[in-house]
Design a protein around this motif. Sequence first.
Motif, mmCIF file in Angstrom:
data_model
loop_
_atom_site.group_PDB
_atom_site.id
_atom_site.type_symbol
_atom_site.label_atom_id
_atom_site.label_comp_id
_atom_site.label_asym_id
_atom_site.label_seq_id
_atom_site.Cartn_x
_atom_site.Cartn_y
_atom_site.Cartn_z
ATOM 1 N N ASP A 1 -52.188 92.336 -68.269
ATOM 2 C CA ASP A 1 -52.194 93.381 -67.265
ATOM 3 C C ASP A 1 -53.597 93.918 -66.970
ATOM 4 N N THR A 2 -54.527 93.732 -67.876
ATOM 5 C CA THR A 2 -55.864 94.278 -67.660
ATOM 6 C C THR A 2 -56.763 93.340 -66.861
ATOM 7 N N TYR A 3 -56.321 92.139 -66.611
ATOM 8 C CA TYR A 3 -57.115 91.181 -65.842
ATOM 9 C C TYR A 3 -56.769 91.258 -64.359
ATOM 10 N N LYS A 5 -55.940 89.277 -61.304
ATOM 11 C CA LYS A 5 -55.411 87.942 -61.067
ATOM 12 C C LYS A 5 -55.375 87.692 -59.560
ATOM 13 N N ALA A 81 -46.931 87.864 -58.561
ATOM 14 C CA ALA A 81 -47.361 88.367 -59.862
ATOM 15 C C ALA A 81 -48.886 88.371 -60.009
ATOM 16 N N ASP A 83 -52.730 90.032 -58.354
ATOM 17 C CA ASP A 83 -53.231 91.241 -57.706
ATOM 18 C C ASP A 83 -53.706 91.002 -56.273
#
Length: 152
Positions: A1-3, A5, A81, A83
């Motif tokens: 979740d911190t990357y 994408k 899924a 960003d």
Amino acid sequence: DTYFKFAFVRNPYTHAISDWMFDEKNWSITEENTNIDKRKFTKKNFFKFLKNLKKEMRNKKSYYYSMRPFSNIYTINDKIAVDYIGKFENLKKDVDKIHKILKLPKKKFNLPHGKKNKSKNYLKFYNNESKRLVEEIWQKEFEFFKYNFPKN
């Protein structure tokens, strides 16, 4: 979740032609002859390629099953899924946007594009049946990104 994408999509109509023309089964390349046999690039052969591609996508052991539809790359359970999704048709602009989103230092970023074909003569390979097959194979791309058949 911190990357962060991201992925890139391509107009399915141009993607299908590119896949077909790149498919080595269509080439007549030998050590003596490195030219593409252009006689194999016909509407009929393109349609055969699409029919075979659709069939191969049902075979769980097939390469095509794992690689197509390409929505598998950026979705989980048919929900986007990542960003950000850029379009191949807007590659430079969308890479610049990613650059800004990630707040990367400003510098010139050159994206080489070695096999770019600006001609739209590939549209001649399409008829209503082949358009329908492309729309079935790349169904999610049409649904998510509202792609249309390119104009001449």
